[in-house]
Write a protein that holds these residues in place. Structure first.
Motif, PDB file in Angstrom:
ATOM      1  N   LEU A 109      14.033  15.162  33.260  1.00  0.00           N
ATOM      2  CA  LEU A 109      12.686  15.194  32.694  1.00  0.00           C
ATOM      3  C   LEU A 109      11.729  14.305  33.470  1.00  0.00           C
ATOM      4  CD1 LEU A 109      11.334  16.703  30.411  1.00  0.00           C
ATOM      5  CD2 LEU A 109      11.769  14.747  28.911  1.00  0.00           C
ATOM      6  N   PHE A 110      12.238  13.182  33.999  1.00  0.00           N
ATOM      7  CA  PHE A 110      11.375  12.326  34.818  1.00  0.00           C
ATOM      8  C   PHE A 110      10.886  13.078  36.046  1.00  0.00           C
ATOM      9  CE2 PHE A 110      10.482   9.574  38.366  1.00  0.00           C
ATOM     10  CZ  PHE A 110       9.629   8.639  37.810  1.00  0.00           C
ATOM     11  N   SER A 111      11.768  13.875  36.651  1.00  0.00           N
ATOM     12  CA  SER A 111      11.397  14.602  37.872  1.00  0.00           C
ATOM     13  C   SER A 111      10.268  15.590  37.618  1.00  0.00           C
ATOM     14  CB  SER A 111      12.618  15.329  38.448  1.00  0.00           C
ATOM     15  OG  SER A 111      12.983  16.447  37.655  1.00  0.00           O
ATOM     16  N   LEU A 112      10.033  15.935  36.347  1.00  0.00           N
ATOM     17  CA  LEU A 112       8.888  16.772  35.979  1.00  0.00           C
ATOM     18  C   LEU A 112       7.706  15.922  35.522  1.00  0.00           C
ATOM     19  CD1 LEU A 112       7.600  19.554  35.386  1.00  0.00           C
ATOM     20  CD2 LEU A 112       8.640  19.424  33.100  1.00  0.00           C
ATOM     21  N   ALA A 113       7.979  14.908  34.704  1.00  0.00           N
ATOM     22  CA  ALA A 113       6.901  14.086  34.143  1.00  0.00           C
ATOM     23  C   ALA A 113       6.110  13.372  35.229  1.00  0.00           C
ATOM     24  CB  ALA A 113       7.478  13.066  33.155  1.00  0.00           C
ATOM     25  N   PHE A 114       6.775  12.939  36.300  1.00  0.00           N
ATOM     26  CA  PHE A 114       6.083  12.205  37.365  1.00  0.00           C
ATOM     27  C   PHE A 114       5.055  13.073  38.098  1.00  0.00           C
ATOM     28  CE2 PHE A 114       5.680  10.903  41.798  1.00  0.00           C
ATOM     29  CZ  PHE A 114       5.265   9.587  41.664  1.00  0.00           C
ATOM     30  N   PRO A 115       5.438  14.225  38.653  1.00  0.00           N
ATOM     31  CA  PRO A 115       4.424  15.011  39.383  1.00  0.00           C
ATOM     32  C   PRO A 115       3.334  15.568  38.478  1.00  0.00           C
ATOM     33  CG  PRO A 115       6.482  16.242  39.231  1.00  0.00           C
ATOM     34  CD  PRO A 115       6.773  14.843  38.765  1.00  0.00           C
ATOM     35  N   VAL A 116       3.662  15.901  37.233  1.00  0.00           N
ATOM     36  CA  VAL A 116       2.641  16.437  36.330  1.00  0.00           C
ATOM     37  C   VAL A 116       1.596  15.369  36.027  1.00  0.00           C
ATOM     38  CG1 VAL A 116       2.188  17.329  34.007  1.00  0.00           C
ATOM     39  CG2 VAL A 116       4.113  18.220  35.331  1.00  0.00           C
ATOM     40  N   ALA A 117       2.034  14.134  35.786  1.00  0.00           N
ATOM     41  CA  ALA A 117       1.089  13.052  35.501  1.00  0.00           C
ATOM     42  C   ALA A 117       0.152  12.813  36.672  1.00  0.00           C
ATOM     43  CB  ALA A 117       1.848  11.768  35.164  1.00  0.00           C
ATOM     44  N   LEU A 118       0.698  12.744  37.884  1.00  0.00           N
ATOM     45  CA  LEU A 118      -0.143  12.503  39.067  1.00  0.00           C
ATOM     46  C   LEU A 118      -1.053  13.692  39.345  1.00  0.00           C
ATOM     47  CD1 LEU A 118       1.845  10.107  39.420  1.00  0.00           C
ATOM     48  CD2 LEU A 118       1.592  10.439  41.876  1.00  0.00           C
ATOM     49  N   TYR A 119      -0.549  14.888  39.116  1.00  0.00           N
ATOM     50  CA  TYR A 119      -1.380  16.074  39.333  1.00  0.00           C
ATOM     51  C   TYR A 119      -2.557  16.097  38.363  1.00  0.00           C
ATOM     52  CZ  TYR A 119      -3.011  20.860  39.223  1.00  0.00           C
ATOM     53  OH  TYR A 119      -3.822  21.966  39.233  1.00  0.00           O
ATOM     54  N   VAL A 120      -2.297  15.914  37.080  1.00  0.00           N
ATOM     55  CA  VAL A 120      -3.354  15.964  36.066  1.00  0.00           C
ATOM     56  C   VAL A 120      -4.430  14.923  36.347  1.00  0.00           C
ATOM     57  CG1 VAL A 120      -3.864  15.476  33.636  1.00  0.00           C
ATOM     58  CG2 VAL A 120      -1.970  16.996  34.234  1.00  0.00           C
ATOM     59  N   SER A 121      -4.007  13.703  36.639  1.00  0.00           N
ATOM     60  CA  SER A 121      -4.976  12.628  36.873  1.00  0.00           C
ATOM     61  C   SER A 121      -5.800  12.881  38.136  1.00  0.00           C
ATOM     62  CB  SER A 121      -4.251  11.292  36.982  1.00  0.00           C
ATOM     63  OG  SER A 121      -5.172  10.234  37.158  1.00  0.00           O
ATOM     64  N   SER A 122      -5.141  13.245  39.217  1.00  0.00           N
ATOM     65  CA  SER A 122      -5.852  13.417  40.484  1.00  0.00           C
ATOM     66  C   SER A 122      -6.808  14.607  40.443  1.00  0.00           C
ATOM     67  CB  SER A 122      -4.854  13.574  41.633  1.00  0.00           C
ATOM     68  OG  SER A 122      -4.019  14.693  41.431  1.00  0.00           O
ATOM     69  N   VAL A 123      -6.394  15.717  39.848  1.00  0.00           N
ATOM     70  CA  VAL A 123      -7.263  16.894  39.780  1.00  0.00           C
ATOM     71  C   VAL A 123      -8.446  16.636  38.852  1.00  0.00           C
ATOM     72  CG1 VAL A 123      -7.423  19.299  39.014  1.00  0.00           C
ATOM     73  CG2 VAL A 123      -5.479  18.552  40.391  1.00  0.00           C
ATOM     74  N   PHE A 124      -8.177  16.026  37.687  1.00  0.00           N
ATOM     75  CA  PHE A 124      -9.268  15.761  36.750  1.00  0.00           C
ATOM     76  C   PHE A 124     -10.328  14.871  37.385  1.00  0.00           C
ATOM     77  CE2 PHE A 124     -11.379  13.042  33.653  1.00  0.00           C
ATOM     78  CZ  PHE A 124     -11.900  13.974  32.770  1.00  0.00           C
ATOM     79  N   TRP A 125      -9.914  13.743  37.944  1.00  0.00           N
ATOM     80  CA  TRP A 125     -10.893  12.798  38.473  1.00  0.00           C
ATOM     81  C   TRP A 125     -11.533  13.297  39.759  1.00  0.00           C
ATOM     82  CZ3 TRP A 125     -12.977   9.850  35.195  1.00  0.00           C
ATOM     83  CH2 TRP A 125     -12.243   9.294  34.137  1.00  0.00           C
ATOM     84  N   SER A 126     -10.840  14.141  40.514  1.00  0.00           N
ATOM     85  CA  SER A 126     -11.442  14.722  41.710  1.00  0.00           C
ATOM     86  C   SER A 126     -12.569  15.675  41.336  1.00  0.00           C
ATOM     87  CB  SER A 126     -10.384  15.460  42.536  1.00  0.00           C
ATOM     88  OG  SER A 126      -9.425  14.563  43.042  1.00  0.00           O
ATOM     89  N   ILE A 127     -12.279  16.589  40.397  1.00  0.00           N
ATOM     90  CA  ILE A 127     -13.322  17.525  39.960  1.00  0.00           C
ATOM     91  C   ILE A 127     -14.439  16.771  39.243  1.00  0.00           C
ATOM     92  CG2 ILE A 127     -13.835  19.541  38.523  1.00  0.00           C
ATOM     93  CD1 ILE A 127     -11.000  20.496  39.006  1.00  0.00           C
ATOM     94  N   TYR A 128     -14.079  15.763  38.454  1.00  0.00           N
ATOM     95  CA  TYR A 128     -15.069  14.944  37.755  1.00  0.00           C
ATOM     96  C   TYR A 128     -16.031  14.311  38.767  1.00  0.00           C
ATOM     97  CZ  TYR A 128     -16.905  11.464  34.437  1.00  0.00           C
ATOM     98  OH  TYR A 128     -17.733  10.686  33.643  1.00  0.00           O
TER      99      TYR A 128
END
Length: 233
Positions: free
Chosen positions: A86-105
């Motif tokens: 589950l960590f191997s999924l939780a890690f990339p999803v967290a970084l993806y969500v944060s980076s995409v949100f703040w980039s588009i923001y």
């Protein structure tokens, strides 16, 4: 003991964030989504991500109590195996969500977080969902130990998660007539396909980065590659 305190704190904080959002926050979402459960929050990848983080840290806390945090246990209990995958999924999803949100923001805020929503969305919840998920999962990566799953298993889990969300937002569009995010309304179909393809590539890239960082900070763990060959670092 520090691991228990950290995991318990993150779980409580995430649960409180989810509860507060459901209890007190009302957002002017498209009318087509109004009848969806959970105040239609499940249309957003951000919500999926926070639920995933909550589940992961809950399992990590349970592993602290009944499992093992040994760097590379010979016979890991089931709860430890589940935590590591589950960590191997939780890690990339967290970084993806944060980076995409703040980039588009930063590029065009109204395409991801319009003023009518931002005014009603408490800043601390915004940061809980889009910012703090990164330091929490980075602390977990750097200061706890895990064995990543085989590359085939880890990539497959990430792709399934990604596909589920892509299918979900397209299901909503074709059945409700509205997109979950304003920028998808602006995009044409080729741009949407490019965005989904790039998002998948980005998720898998971050997955690989997390895997490599793990073996750098935890040299006693075992890397199991897609060809089944194990290598102890």
């Amino acid at each position: 003991m520090l691991s228990v305190a950290f995991h318990a704190s993150v779980v409580l904080f995430d649960i409180y964030t989810l509860w507060y959002d459901q209890k007190y926050v009302e957002l002017p979402l498209p009318e087509e989504f109004q009848e969806l459960p959970l105040k239609a929050r499940a249309i957003f990848l951000t919500f999926w991500c926070l639920v995933l983080q909550t589940i992961y840290f809950s399992i990590a806390l349970l592993n602290d109590v009944i499992g093992t945090n040994a760097p590379a246990p010979k016979k890991a209990p089931l709860i430890r195996k589940v935590k590591d995958v589950l960590f191997s999924l939780a890690f990339p999803v967290a970084l993806y969500v944060s980076s995409v949100f703040w980039s588009i923001y930063g590029i065009h805020k109204d395409l991801i977080f319009p003023d009518d929503i931002e005014r009603l969305f408490p800043q601390w919840i915004n940061h809980a969902m889009h910012t703090l998920i990164v330091p929490f999962i980075m602390i977990e990566l750097l200061f706890t130990r895990r064995n990543y799953p085989t590359r085939n298993v880890g990539i497959t889990v990430a792709l399934i998660f990604n596909l589920m969300y892509v299918v979900w937002i397209h299901y909503l569009y074709f059945n409700k007539g509205a997109w979950a995010y304003p920028f998808l309304e602006v995009f044409n179909w080729p741009m949407r396909i490019i965005f989904c393809t790039f998002s998948t590539f980005m998720l898998l890239t971050v997955y690989t980065i997390g895997e490599k960082i793990n073996y750098f900070v935890s040299p006693s763990t075992t890397a199991v590659y897609s060809n089944g060959i194990s290598k102890r670092h």
